[in-house]
Scaffold this active site. Structure first.
Site, PDB file in Angstrom:
ATOM      1  N   LEU A  38       0.601  -1.573   0.019  1.00 40.01           N
ATOM      2  CA  LEU A  38       0.395   0.028  -0.099  1.00 40.01           C
ATOM      3  C   LEU A  38       0.749   1.184   0.125  1.00 40.01           C
ATOM      4  O   LEU A  38       1.798   1.535   1.103  1.00 40.01           O
ATOM      5  CB  LEU A  38      -0.951  -0.195   1.127  1.00 40.01           C
ATOM      6  CG  LEU A  38      -1.857   1.351   1.289  1.00 40.01           C
ATOM      7  CD1 LEU A  38      -2.748   0.593   1.550  1.00 40.01           C
ATOM      8  CD2 LEU A  38      -0.958   2.171   2.503  1.00 40.01           C
ATOM      9  N   ASN A  40       0.357   5.368   0.483  1.00 42.48           N
ATOM     10  CA  ASN A  40      -1.030   6.462   0.648  1.00 42.48           C
ATOM     11  C   ASN A  40      -0.035   7.988   0.734  1.00 42.48           C
ATOM     12  O   ASN A  40       0.456   8.397  -0.816  1.00 42.48           O
ATOM     13  CB  ASN A  40      -1.846   6.837   1.990  1.00 42.48           C
ATOM     14  CG  ASN A  40      -0.609   5.731   2.993  1.00 42.48           C
ATOM     15  OD1 ASN A  40       0.200   5.599   3.322  1.00 42.48           O
ATOM     16  ND2 ASN A  40      -1.472   6.977   4.319  1.00 42.48           N
ATOM     17  N   ASP A  41       0.198   8.892   1.499  1.00 40.11           N
ATOM     18  CA  ASP A  41       1.022   9.797   1.623  1.00 40.11           C
ATOM     19  C   ASP A  41       1.769  10.554   0.997  1.00 40.11           C
ATOM     20  O   ASP A  41       3.169   9.722   1.183  1.00 40.11           O
ATOM     21  CB  ASP A  41       1.034  10.785   2.843  1.00 40.11           C
ATOM     22  CG  ASP A  41      -1.005  10.972   3.951  1.00 40.11           C
ATOM     23  OD1 ASP A  41      -1.854  10.072   3.069  1.00 40.11           O
ATOM     24  OD2 ASP A  41      -1.060  11.505   4.838  1.00 40.11           O
ATOM     25  N   TYR A 100       5.332   7.958  10.461  1.00 40.77           N
ATOM     26  CA  TYR A 100       4.334   9.054   9.600  1.00 40.77           C
ATOM     27  C   TYR A 100       4.305   9.941   9.050  1.00 40.77           C
ATOM     28  O   TYR A 100       5.661  10.561   9.231  1.00 40.77           O
ATOM     29  CB  TYR A 100       3.074   9.212  10.544  1.00 40.77           C
ATOM     30  CG  TYR A 100       2.285   8.359  10.727  1.00 40.77           C
ATOM     31  CD1 TYR A 100       2.518   6.556  10.991  1.00 40.77           C
ATOM     32  CD2 TYR A 100       0.641   8.037  12.016  1.00 40.77           C
ATOM     33  CE1 TYR A 100       1.380   5.793  11.076  1.00 40.77           C
ATOM     34  CE2 TYR A 100       0.071   7.460  12.407  1.00 40.77           C
ATOM     35  CZ  TYR A 100       0.486   5.948  11.614  1.00 40.77           C
ATOM     36  OH  TYR A 100      -0.769   5.215  12.170  1.00 40.77           O
ATOM     37  N   SER A 101       3.186  10.555   8.141  1.00 39.35           N
ATOM     38  CA  SER A 101       4.160  11.489   7.195  1.00 39.35           C
ATOM     39  C   SER A 101       4.763  12.331   7.885  1.00 39.35           C
ATOM     40  O   SER A 101       5.049  12.760   8.970  1.00 39.35           O
ATOM     41  CB  SER A 101       2.842  12.023   6.704  1.00 39.35           C
ATOM     42  OG  SER A 101       2.390  11.145   6.134  1.00 39.35           O
ATOM     43  N   ARG A 159      -0.172  15.192  14.514  1.00 33.83           N
ATOM     44  CA  ARG A 159       1.134  14.822  13.312  1.00 33.83           C
ATOM     45  C   ARG A 159       1.753  15.776  12.185  1.00 33.83           C
ATOM     46  O   ARG A 159       0.731  16.738  11.830  1.00 33.83           O
ATOM     47  CB  ARG A 159       0.834  13.572  12.833  1.00 33.83           C
ATOM     48  CG  ARG A 159      -0.731  13.267  12.614  1.00 33.83           C
ATOM     49  CD  ARG A 159      -1.097  11.728  12.083  1.00 33.83           C
ATOM     50  NE  ARG A 159      -2.212  11.950  11.679  1.00 33.83           N
ATOM     51  CZ  ARG A 159      -3.498  11.355  12.294  1.00 33.83           C
ATOM     52  NH1 ARG A 159      -2.900  10.581  13.688  1.00 33.83           N
ATOM     53  NH2 ARG A 159      -5.329  11.191  12.078  1.00 33.83           N
ATOM     54  N   ASP A 160       1.545  14.963  11.300  1.00 39.68           N
ATOM     55  CA  ASP A 160       2.485  15.469   9.634  1.00 39.68           C
ATOM     56  C   ASP A 160       3.369  16.522   9.732  1.00 39.68           C
ATOM     57  O   ASP A 160       2.846  18.089   9.026  1.00 39.68           O
ATOM     58  CB  ASP A 160       1.440  15.290   8.871  1.00 39.68           C
ATOM     59  CG  ASP A 160       0.396  14.367   8.953  1.00 39.68           C
ATOM     60  OD1 ASP A 160       0.856  13.582   8.954  1.00 39.68           O
ATOM     61  OD2 ASP A 160      -1.222  14.280   8.810  1.00 39.68           O
ATOM     62  N   GLU A 218      -5.246  17.408   9.271  1.00 38.20           N
ATOM     63  CA  GLU A 218      -4.542  16.153   8.347  1.00 38.20           C
ATOM     64  C   GLU A 218      -3.178  17.215   7.413  1.00 38.20           C
ATOM     65  O   GLU A 218      -3.872  18.115   6.563  1.00 38.20           O
ATOM     66  CB  GLU A 218      -4.161  15.027   8.577  1.00 38.20           C
ATOM     67  CG  GLU A 218      -5.186  13.851   8.937  1.00 38.20           C
ATOM     68  CD  GLU A 218      -5.153  12.469   8.328  1.00 38.20           C
ATOM     69  OE1 GLU A 218      -4.930  11.755   9.797  1.00 38.20           O
ATOM     70  OE2 GLU A 218      -5.251  11.835   7.329  1.00 38.20           O
TER      71      GLU A 218
END
Length: 491
Positions: A38, A40-41, A100-101, A159-160, A218
């Site tokens: 997978l 994603n971002d 994470y991002s 986050r991010d 986000e």
């Protein structure tokens, strides 16, 4: 599990699924995808030492969301790509449930990655830390660990980080959720990228004259464009309103003026960036030519995600094409990056049709697996113009209603479903068609529709119809598969 153990497992997944993945007829021809599992971002977008870097959230072990790696592509021209070894692997205590991002910056010849370390403690509670990693060559990264924890008044949905420098000060905007379950974009500042000061929220639900706009924001991204301050954000928890906010989660922007001294951001309304089914978590960067370029996740987490047919072949989702942003008035326009012209198989148009007062049924293009179609409408004296693509997609412009609609067949039950936007006039239409995706740019990027779709790969006709007279010029180019080199075995 150590970093080396996780890397070996990931490389094993790639090798064992290589044939299955590459033989999938829905595998895209000129979009970035994960080699397996997978994606994603998009993360850490930057041009570093003349090379474009696109990092991305990656689960190599499943086609569902889990402990994310940072996958990594590089390119010198946004067309030819090199698959590099993963930049970040979730092997440390503070990130064991996912890297994470985040974002990337250059300073004194080094490349810095800022990201969120995701951790579930013994009680199953989420803990998040903002983390940093550094590289001299842009390929191999040395983690420096956590440097920011969640401030008082916020949940672990924090986050991010997006980082940039202005007037010798480093700034960081982070997506957050307050304890009142309101989404916000919050700001930190630093003089050395080590010691960060919390400046508080700059925008959010029920702030700055804004009403309720979701329970979590986000992937925030703040940048200056056309002497205005643009804030991108992906809110979760917005209810649908007419043709707006039809996806489970949204992505859009504010236009305004931000005062870094007071952290006050005066802005206008929230505007969606893309009207299609599959667009989320956009991130931008400024390249060496001063262009503001955007990539986004060409997917979304919703009830249809688990029904995508590519799951049976060991992969899911992709990234959008790179798009240049331009601010016209208070509207962000998105245009395909100029470099994408190099994907054309020939300089000349493969097929061109000019219509003069054409009525009723028009004609069919002999479509291919991947192509670009340009339509310039000189005059429309019809209530409705429709373009049917591969027996799955329909693009429809209703002139009297001033409405443009994209219709596709649902992944779950093949029933028709649609997304629409109001459009005063339809003058130009660009369609980037790939094996299982479409990106539609209306009126030089005034509105954009991005979607995945899954049609019979052998039914490749594009049919144009109208219920009145139309003057138009239609051009079609067949597109090449992008050139992809892998550096995984060399590391």
């Amino acid at each position: 599990m150590t970093q080396q153990d996780l890397l070996q497992r990931a490389f094993k997944e790639i090798l064992e699924n290589e044939t299955l993945v590459s033989n999938d007829p829905y595998r895209l021809q000129y979009h970035l995808m994960a080699p397996v599992g997978l994606i994603n971002d998009p993360n850490g977008l930057i041009q570093f030492n003349g090379v474009y870097h696109v990092f991305y959230q990656w689960n190599p072990f499943e086609t569902s969301h889990g402990a994310k790696f940072w996958g990594h592509y590089t390119s010198k021209d946004l067309v030819h790509w090199v698959l590099q070894p993963p930049a970040l692997v979730p092997c440390e205590w503070y990130e064991k449930n996912g890297c994470y991002s985040g974002s990337a910056v250059e300073d004194e010849g080094k490349l810095y990655l800022f990201y969120t370390g995701n951790l579930k403690n013994e009680d199953g509670e989420r803990v998040s830390h903002q983390c940093i990693a550094v590289s001299k060559d842009g390929i191999h990264f040395d983690k420096k660990g956590p440097f920011i924890s969640v401030p008082k008044g916020y949940t672990p949905h924090f986050r991010d980080p997006k980082v940039w420098k202005s007037n010798d000060i480093w700034y960081m905007v982070i997506g957050a959720q307050t304890e009142r379950k309101e989404g916000q974009a919050v700001l930190f500042s630093s003089k050395n990228m080590i010691d960060w000061q919390f400046k508080g929220p700059m925008a959010g639900s029920n702030m700055n004259g804004l009403g309720d706009l979701g329970y979590m924001w986000e992937c925030p991204d703040l940048f200056n464009l056309g002497n205005r301050d643009v804030l991108l954000v992906s809110p979760q928890g917005i209810e649908a309103q007419g043709y707006h906010y039809q996806n489970l989660f949204q992505s859009g922007y504010f236009i305004g003026e931000w005062n870094p001294e007071t952290n006050v951001y005066q802005h206008g309304d929230f505007t969606e960036l893309d009207r299609g089914f599959d667009f989320y978590a956009p991130q931008t960067f400024e390249d060496e030519n001063g262009r503001r370029i955007l990539f986004a996740w060409m997917g979304i987490t919703d009830e249809q995600e688990s029904y995508q047919p590519t799951i049976a072949n060991g992969w899911i989702h992709a990234l959008t094409l790179p798009r240049e942003l331009q601010l016209i008035g208070d509207k962000l326009y998105q245009k395909p990056a100029a470099e994408l012209r190099r994907l054309r198989k020939s300089r000349d148009v493969d097929e061109q049709v000019s219509l003069y007062d054409s009525e009723e049924s028009w004609f069919e293009l002999s479509a291919s697996v991947s192509e670009k179609i340009n339509v310039e409408f000189h005059q429309i004296d019809a209530d409705e113009v429709e373009i049917a693509i591969r027996d799955n997609l329909k693009l429809r412009y209703q002139q009297k209603e001033q409405l443009f609609t994209l219709e596709r067949k649902s992944f779950m039950d093949r029933a028709p479903e649609s997304r629409s936007c109001e459009l005063t006039s339809l003058e130009k239409l660009q369609i980037f068609l790939d094996s299982s995706s479409v990106e539609i740019f209306l009126n030089e990027g005034q509105e954009v529709f991005t979607s995945r779709f899954f049609a019979d790969p052998y039914h490749q006709k594009v049919k144009f119809t109208a219920n009145g007279k139309v003057n138009a010029t239609i051009q079609k180019w067949d597109l090449l598969s992008f050139s992809l080199v892998t550096e995984l075995k060399k590391d």
